[in-house]
Design an enzyme around this catalytic site. Sequence first.
Site, PDB file in Angstrom:
ATOM      1  N   LYS A   1      -1.639  -1.255  -3.959  1.00 51.79           N
ATOM      2  CA  LYS A   1      -2.664  -0.208  -3.929  1.00 51.79           C
ATOM      3  C   LYS A   1      -1.904   1.113  -3.936  1.00 51.79           C
ATOM      4  O   LYS A   1      -1.072   1.365  -3.046  1.00 51.79           O
ATOM      5  CB  LYS A   1      -3.532  -0.302  -2.686  1.00 51.79           C
ATOM      6  CG  LYS A   1      -4.506   0.876  -2.566  1.00 51.79           C
ATOM      7  CD  LYS A   1      -5.191   0.929  -1.204  1.00 51.79           C
ATOM      8  CE  LYS A   1      -6.027   2.207  -1.082  1.00 51.79           C
ATOM      9  NZ  LYS A   1      -6.661   2.341   0.258  1.00 51.79           N
TER      10      LYS A   1
ATOM     11  N   ILE B   1      -9.788   0.480  -4.377  1.00 48.88           N
ATOM     12  CA  ILE B   1     -10.117   0.438  -2.954  1.00 48.88           C
ATOM     13  C   ILE B   1     -10.478   1.874  -2.636  1.00 48.88           C
ATOM     14  O   ILE B   1      -9.631   2.717  -2.385  1.00 48.88           O
ATOM     15  CB  ILE B   1      -8.958  -0.115  -2.121  1.00 48.88           C
ATOM     16  CG1 ILE B   1      -8.636  -1.547  -2.588  1.00 48.88           C
ATOM     17  CG2 ILE B   1      -9.317  -0.115  -0.633  1.00 48.88           C
ATOM     18  CD1 ILE B   1      -7.438  -2.171  -1.909  1.00 48.88           C
TER      19      ILE B   1
ATOM     20  N   TYR C   1       0.868  -1.181   0.000  1.00 47.83           N
ATOM     21  CA  TYR C   1       0.000   0.000   0.000  1.00 47.83           C
ATOM     22  C   TYR C   1       0.901   1.226   0.000  1.00 47.83           C
ATOM     23  O   TYR C   1       1.600   1.488   0.981  1.00 47.83           O
ATOM     24  CB  TYR C   1      -0.917  -0.051   1.216  1.00 47.83           C
ATOM     25  CG  TYR C   1      -1.839   1.137   1.410  1.00 47.83           C
ATOM     26  CD1 TYR C   1      -2.045   2.103   0.420  1.00 47.83           C
ATOM     27  CD2 TYR C   1      -2.538   1.288   2.602  1.00 47.83           C
ATOM     28  CE1 TYR C   1      -2.889   3.178   0.610  1.00 47.83           C
ATOM     29  CE2 TYR C   1      -3.389   2.360   2.806  1.00 47.83           C
ATOM     30  CZ  TYR C   1      -3.554   3.302   1.813  1.00 47.83           C
ATOM     31  OH  TYR C   1      -4.394   4.372   2.014  1.00 47.83           O
TER      32      TYR C   1
END
Length: 295
Positions: free
Chosen positions: A164, A206, A136
Amino acid sequence: MTQHFHGVIPAMVTPFDANGNFDEARTRELIEGYLDAGVHGISVAGSQGEFYFLSLEEHVRLIEIAVETVDGRVPVYAGTGAPSTRQSIALTQAAESIGADLALVITPYFVQPNADELFDHYRAVAQATRLPVMIYNNPPRTAVDVPVGLFKRCMEVENIVGIKDSSGDLTQFAEYMRVGGKSALGFCGRDTLFLSMLLHGGSGAISPAANVFPQRVLKLYELARAGRWGEARAVHDQLAPLRAAWALGSFPVVIKEAMTLVGRDAGPARAPIEGLPPAKREKLREVLETIQASA
């Protein structure tokens, strides 16, 4: 390992009651609402979920509630990042034992490890679990960026499956997808770039906006998948003002305020973050009403 990870996943807020306590019942209600809307996964304990304000017990309990409530209907993406490798490993192993489907591991923050230290960090976390691990990257919040070369190295670790990216750097994301190989997952964390990231091989989003307008974000994704790019862009443009509205308050309160205004109340953010003053709340209401009125 990666075939089930795609589409629109709300970057779920963590509900608190008026006294700032973790609201387990409301968490379950929100998850059921998102599942009814048709989302492809549930992400908990991320940045929008105020993971940095949660005690260890709350963090683990949040993952437990998500796994119990989802009950296998969609994958659960569990945020397990922390400033130290030891903490990240402990949270990731807890998520695995609970039954989460993927560990979403934000870069260490406050400290600023170099590329070799970051690689060793992610390799150690991945080797300590059987879960798929997703990096992330959120440098606006952590002051740590994941270089393309580091991402390529990480993708050589067996169960690191993708990234992400909330950096806002589309060029860098395109490079992640180019060097990561055909199996690399690439998820958008910044709603204003969702459509562009899909064009560059992204797997989904997301999405903070999916807390507020899950059906609208799903529509964007499905139109893009069908190759109806003009229509998808129209939906993207309808949603863009919500991201711009983040400037109305301190992160992450604006999404929670927006949720309340559309009937998905998740309570306040935790102190020191305060609610919006009335004038700014009214501006947010106008943004939401414009989005709702758009075709």
